[in-house]
Scaffold this motif. Structure first.
Motif, PDB file in Angstrom:
ATOM      1  N   GLU A  62      -2.002  -7.645  -7.462  1.00 55.29           N
ATOM      2  CA  GLU A  62      -2.726  -6.602  -8.193  1.00 55.29           C
ATOM      3  C   GLU A  62      -2.832  -5.318  -7.373  1.00 55.29           C
ATOM      4  O   GLU A  62      -2.656  -4.217  -7.901  1.00 55.29           O
ATOM      5  CB  GLU A  62      -4.127  -7.098  -8.571  1.00 55.29           C
ATOM      6  CG  GLU A  62      -4.147  -8.251  -9.568  1.00 55.29           C
ATOM      7  CD  GLU A  62      -3.794  -9.593  -8.932  1.00 55.29           C
ATOM      8  OE1 GLU A  62      -3.840  -9.684  -7.672  1.00 55.29           O
ATOM      9  OE2 GLU A  62      -3.449 -10.523  -9.671  1.00 55.29           O
ATOM     10  N   ARG A  63      -3.104  -5.456  -6.085  1.00 52.59           N
ATOM     11  CA  ARG A  63      -3.250  -4.276  -5.233  1.00 52.59           C
ATOM     12  C   ARG A  63      -1.906  -3.637  -4.905  1.00 52.59           C
ATOM     13  O   ARG A  63      -1.857  -2.504  -4.434  1.00 52.59           O
ATOM     14  CB  ARG A  63      -3.984  -4.663  -3.941  1.00 52.59           C
ATOM     15  CG  ARG A  63      -5.427  -5.123  -4.192  1.00 52.59           C
ATOM     16  CD  ARG A  63      -6.118  -5.494  -2.908  1.00 52.59           C
ATOM     17  NE  ARG A  63      -6.265  -4.365  -2.015  1.00 52.59           N
ATOM     18  CZ  ARG A  63      -6.780  -4.437  -0.789  1.00 52.59           C
ATOM     19  NH1 ARG A  63      -7.207  -5.607  -0.332  1.00 52.59           N
ATOM     20  NH2 ARG A  63      -6.884  -3.371  -0.035  1.00 52.59           N
ATOM     21  N   ALA A  64      -0.822  -4.347  -5.150  1.00 49.82           N
ATOM     22  CA  ALA A  64       0.514  -3.811  -4.891  1.00 49.82           C
ATOM     23  C   ALA A  64       1.140  -3.212  -6.139  1.00 49.82           C
ATOM     24  O   ALA A  64       2.329  -2.889  -6.150  1.00 49.82           O
ATOM     25  CB  ALA A  64       1.413  -4.911  -4.333  1.00 49.82           C
ATOM     26  N   VAL A 124       3.257 -10.027  -0.431  1.00 51.13           N
ATOM     27  CA  VAL A 124       1.981  -9.328  -0.559  1.00 51.13           C
ATOM     28  C   VAL A 124       0.823 -10.309  -0.530  1.00 51.13           C
ATOM     29  O   VAL A 124       0.964 -11.488  -0.849  1.00 51.13           O
ATOM     30  CB  VAL A 124       1.922  -8.497  -1.864  1.00 51.13           C
ATOM     31  CG1 VAL A 124       2.962  -7.394  -1.846  1.00 51.13           C
ATOM     32  CG2 VAL A 124       2.116  -9.386  -3.082  1.00 51.13           C
ATOM     33  N   ARG A 125      -0.333  -9.791  -0.150  1.00 51.98           N
ATOM     34  CA  ARG A 125      -1.549 -10.594  -0.168  1.00 51.98           C
ATOM     35  C   ARG A 125      -2.148 -10.639  -1.562  1.00 51.98           C
ATOM     36  O   ARG A 125      -2.738 -11.633  -1.960  1.00 51.98           O
ATOM     37  CB  ARG A 125      -2.559 -10.017   0.836  1.00 51.98           C
ATOM     38  CG  ARG A 125      -2.140 -10.195   2.285  1.00 51.98           C
ATOM     39  CD  ARG A 125      -3.061  -9.477   3.256  1.00 51.98           C
ATOM     40  NE  ARG A 125      -2.858  -8.026   3.199  1.00 51.98           N
ATOM     41  CZ  ARG A 125      -3.396  -7.173   4.057  1.00 51.98           C
ATOM     42  NH1 ARG A 125      -4.180  -7.623   5.034  1.00 51.98           N
ATOM     43  NH2 ARG A 125      -3.162  -5.883   3.961  1.00 51.98           N
ATOM     44  N   SER A 126      -1.984  -9.530  -2.295  1.00 49.70           N
ATOM     45  CA  SER A 126      -2.559  -9.445  -3.638  1.00 49.70           C
ATOM     46  C   SER A 126      -1.607  -8.661  -4.533  1.00 49.70           C
ATOM     47  O   SER A 126      -1.468  -7.441  -4.365  1.00 49.70           O
ATOM     48  CB  SER A 126      -3.922  -8.761  -3.601  1.00 49.70           C
ATOM     49  OG  SER A 126      -4.360  -8.432  -4.901  1.00 49.70           O
ATOM     50  N   GLU A 164       1.146  -0.312  -7.646  1.00 44.73           N
ATOM     51  CA  GLU A 164       1.816   0.981  -7.608  1.00 44.73           C
ATOM     52  C   GLU A 164       3.193   0.864  -6.972  1.00 44.73           C
ATOM     53  O   GLU A 164       4.161   1.473  -7.450  1.00 44.73           O
ATOM     54  CB  GLU A 164       0.962   1.995  -6.845  1.00 44.73           C
ATOM     55  CG  GLU A 164      -0.308   2.406  -7.582  1.00 44.73           C
ATOM     56  CD  GLU A 164      -1.056   3.510  -6.865  1.00 44.73           C
ATOM     57  OE1 GLU A 164      -0.452   4.155  -5.984  1.00 44.73           O
ATOM     58  OE2 GLU A 164      -2.233   3.729  -7.177  1.00 44.73           O
ATOM     59  N   GLY A 216       0.802  -1.216   0.000  1.00 43.24           N
ATOM     60  CA  GLY A 216       0.000   0.000   0.000  1.00 43.24           C
ATOM     61  C   GLY A 216       0.837   1.269   0.000  1.00 43.24           C
ATOM     62  O   GLY A 216       1.988   1.291  -0.433  1.00 43.24           O
ATOM     63  N   ASN A 217       0.254   2.367   0.531  1.00 51.64           N
ATOM     64  CA  ASN A 217       0.937   3.663   0.501  1.00 51.64           C
ATOM     65  C   ASN A 217       2.232   3.678   1.298  1.00 51.64           C
ATOM     66  O   ASN A 217       3.218   4.293   0.889  1.00 51.64           O
ATOM     67  CB  ASN A 217      -0.002   4.759   1.030  1.00 51.64           C
ATOM     68  CG  ASN A 217      -1.004   5.215  -0.013  1.00 51.64           C
ATOM     69  OD1 ASN A 217      -0.709   5.220  -1.200  1.00 51.64           O
ATOM     70  ND2 ASN A 217      -2.198   5.585   0.421  1.00 51.64           N
TER      71      ASN A 217
END
Length: 289
Positions: free
Chosen positions: A159-161, A155-157, A163, A133-134
């Motif tokens: 796709e969400r990482a 990471v858990r996902s 950035e 995340g941020n």
């Protein structure tokens, strides 16, 4: 001394924030008359809030925490420093040098780098970042500043990482991505590790790390950004394997130091005496070197 100056921390929830204690301790020692408060805000409230503070006299700065670090970006006039490359801010300065401009900065990177340097870490060779995340964005920029040529994400996902992974690639870092579940062995091989997950989100990883034998490697320095409750399960497992753990509040201290410099123009906010009283204000041991 200018009277009537104001600053505050924004986020949700905000009642647990240690920023007021840190800033007030520093301003008292520096002799700066700045009232520092807090506002519990969610992203949908930012437009009205920013519009109001633009019209109120005395504002010099805002500290920004979750979940507002990206959400506030469209509401400032420009970004500076690390905030440009990260696309996320944790600081807003009210620049009145030519009219009024709200300028977004990101001092989280400096907070991470200085926490490691004060612990004796000058270079990251095999860093691992937990989360995407941020805060992971700041972690990536920090390990790059510490000389890393590669970074492994747990990471858990993926796709969400995206950035954070994209930032690492833009900075020229070789990237490896692994699921958090089953990632303890990679974590154990890190010389520098940064967990950016919220409280208790890394508990399972901590349990997995505790189950590794000593032959699987010995961790060196972990910064766990989740500082409440403390120690976290991950921090306890790391310490149990002989590693050095940096309390998440240490990152908070050093990023706040840079905010104070931006809010006041006082370079002496970086001195040992100021850092010591800030550590005292949140119950951290004095770690100045």
């Amino acid at each position: 001394m200018t009277e009537g100056r104001r600053a505050a921390v924004l986020g949700h929830p905000i009642g647990h924030s240690r920023s007021p204690a840190l800033h007030r301790a520093a301003y008292a020692l520096l002799g700066e008359d700045i009232e520092y408060g807090s506002f519990d805000l969610v992203p949908d409230q930012l437009g009205d809030f920013v519009g109001r503070v633009r019209d109120e006299p005395g504002w010099c700065g805002l500290s920004v925490t979750m979940p507002l670090k990206s959400a506030l970006v469209p509401h400032v006039d420009r970004l500076a420093g690390h905030a440009i490359s990260l696309g996320a801010l944790n600081t807003v300065v009210f620049d009145r040098s030519d009219g009024l401009a709200l300028v977004g900065h990101n001092t989280d990177v400096a907070g991470i780098v200085e926490a490691f340097r004060h612990a004796g870490v000058e270079r990251a060779v095999s860093p691992v970042v937990v989360g995407g995340g941020n805060t992971a964005l700041a972690a990536v920029a920090a390990v790059s500043e510490l000389g890393a040529r590669s970074v492994r994400f747990l990471v858990r996902s993926p796709e969400r990482a995206g950035e954070s992974i994209g930032l690492a690639e833009r900075l020229g870092l070789e990237v490896a991505i692994e699921a958090i579940g089953g990632g303890a062995r990679s974590l154990a091989g890190a010389d520098v590790a940064i967990s950016t997950l919220p409280p208790r989100a890394a508990d399972a990883l901590g349990a997995e790390l505790s189950g590794l034998s000593a032959d699987d490697g010995g961790p060196r320095v972990l910064l766990d950004a989740a500082y409440d409750p403390w120690p976290s399960a991950l921090a306890a497992a790391w310490t149990g394997r002989g590693g050095n753990v940096l309390h998440g509040l240490e990152m908070l201290v050093y990023q706040a130091v840079e905010q104070i410099v931006l809010f006041t123009g006082r370079e002496d906010a970086r001195t040992r005496e100021v850092i010591d009283v800030m550590c005292d204000s949140v119950g951290l041991p004095r770690r100045t070197r």
